[in-house]
Design an enzyme around this catalytic site. Structure first.
Site, PDB file in Angstrom:
ATOM      1  N   HIS A  33       0.726  -1.599  -0.303  1.00  0.00           N
ATOM      2  CA  HIS A  33      -0.237  -0.527   0.041  1.00  0.00           C
ATOM      3  C   HIS A  33       1.326   0.881  -0.082  1.00  0.00           C
ATOM      4  O   HIS A  33       2.042   1.379   1.483  1.00  0.00           O
ATOM      5  CB  HIS A  33      -0.832  -0.003   1.157  1.00  0.00           C
ATOM      6  CG  HIS A  33      -2.052   1.295   1.262  1.00  0.00           C
ATOM      7  ND1 HIS A  33      -2.801   0.833   0.648  1.00  0.00           N
ATOM      8  CD2 HIS A  33      -1.836   1.858   1.931  1.00  0.00           C
ATOM      9  CE1 HIS A  33      -3.819   2.128   0.215  1.00  0.00           C
ATOM     10  NE2 HIS A  33      -3.275   2.965   1.713  1.00  0.00           N
ATOM     11  N   MET A 137     -11.518   5.098   5.338  1.00  0.00           N
ATOM     12  CA  MET A 137     -10.292   5.429   5.169  1.00  0.00           C
ATOM     13  C   MET A 137     -10.744   5.667   7.659  1.00  0.00           C
ATOM     14  O   MET A 137     -12.413   5.843   7.878  1.00  0.00           O
ATOM     15  CB  MET A 137     -10.306   7.077   5.887  1.00  0.00           C
ATOM     16  CG  MET A 137      -9.687   7.480   4.546  1.00  0.00           C
ATOM     17  SD  MET A 137      -8.099   5.944   4.199  1.00  0.00           S
ATOM     18  CE  MET A 137      -7.248   7.144   5.685  1.00  0.00           C
ATOM     19  N   ASP A 175      -8.513   1.239   6.196  1.00  0.00           N
ATOM     20  CA  ASP A 175      -6.848   2.327   6.866  1.00  0.00           C
ATOM     21  C   ASP A 175      -7.513   2.781   8.121  1.00  0.00           C
ATOM     22  O   ASP A 175      -7.867   4.217   7.747  1.00  0.00           O
ATOM     23  CB  ASP A 175      -6.203   1.984   5.429  1.00  0.00           C
ATOM     24  CG  ASP A 175      -5.203   3.663   5.280  1.00  0.00           C
ATOM     25  OD1 ASP A 175      -4.814   3.201   6.341  1.00  0.00           O
ATOM     26  OD2 ASP A 175      -4.834   3.739   4.433  1.00  0.00           O
TER      27      ASP A 175
END
Length: 219
Positions: A33, A137, A175
């Site tokens: 990532h 997120m 994430d």
């Protein structure tokens, strides 16, 4: 959905970035990532295409490029040429989101859309079926090492329900603040792809941590 672990090199040792990437491959990483920040959409400034091009030859692991930038469409071709296999763009900066997703698909890379914590899921209403992945997120983007926002658990579950109701095959990536302590709960909420930076790279055995996190998510 198959569990995928995507170490974020934002937390790697930049002085030996190629070695860190090779270590992640040896540990069984599904993706590398790469958090691209422009110091406008988010406060920090990170990797450009030359850095990605430089590390591309050292590994066969696919590159998962997350564009946290104000004008992603201006740079997509450069990141694809540098070696991106999957590109994530933010819904918050794209008034023509469906057009952007179509462009990514035409270019032969995985198309993903990211939502900040306060961005509602309804922005995906008319684009979800066209996506390969949604990145939620679970911290406010811009810095590594933040704590998981608890209310995002509900958002993950809601997205999973939306995907199941439409019977489309879309990965749910998360994430921010993902660790060995919470990855099992986040997986049970519906996520299957986990970005982890500091929890992997700060571990005594970073490569081994990938396997530990995978086992925890699958249990």
């Amino acid at each position: 959905m198959v569990i995928q672990i995507a170490p974020s090199i934002l937390s790697a040792d930049f002085s030996k970035l190629g070695e860190e990437v090779v270590l992640m491959e040896k540990g069984g990483a599904d993706w590398i990532h790469i958090d691209v920040m422009d110091a406008h959409f988010v406060p920090n400034l990170t990797f450009g295409p030359p850095v990605i091009k430089a590390i591309r030859p050292v590994t066969k692991v696919p590159f998962d490029v997350h564009l946290m930038v104000d004008n992603p469409m201006e740079y997509i071709d450069d990141y694809i040429k540098a070696g991106a296999d999957s590109i994530t763009v933010h819904a918050e900066v794209l008034p023509h989101l469906q057009r952007s997703v179509t462009y990514l698909k035409q270019k032969g890379v995985r198309a993903a859309v990211s939502l900040n914590p306060s961005t509602p899921l309804n922005v995906l209403e008319y684009v979800l079926e066209d996506l390969d992945m949604v990145l939620l997120m679970t911290v406010n983007p811009g810095f590594g090492g933040q704590s998981f926002i608890p209310s995002m658990m509900r958002k993950i579950s809601s997205l999973k329900k939306m995907i199941d109701e439409r019977q489309c095959k879309v990965d749910i990536q998360v994430d921010g603040g993902i660790s060995l302590n919470n990855i099992q709960k986040v997986a049970k909420a519906g996520a299957n792809c986990f970005v982890a930076g500091s929890s992997i790279f700060s571990a005594p055995d970073p490569a081994g941590m990938i396997s530990q996190m995978r086992r925890a998510a699958e249990s």
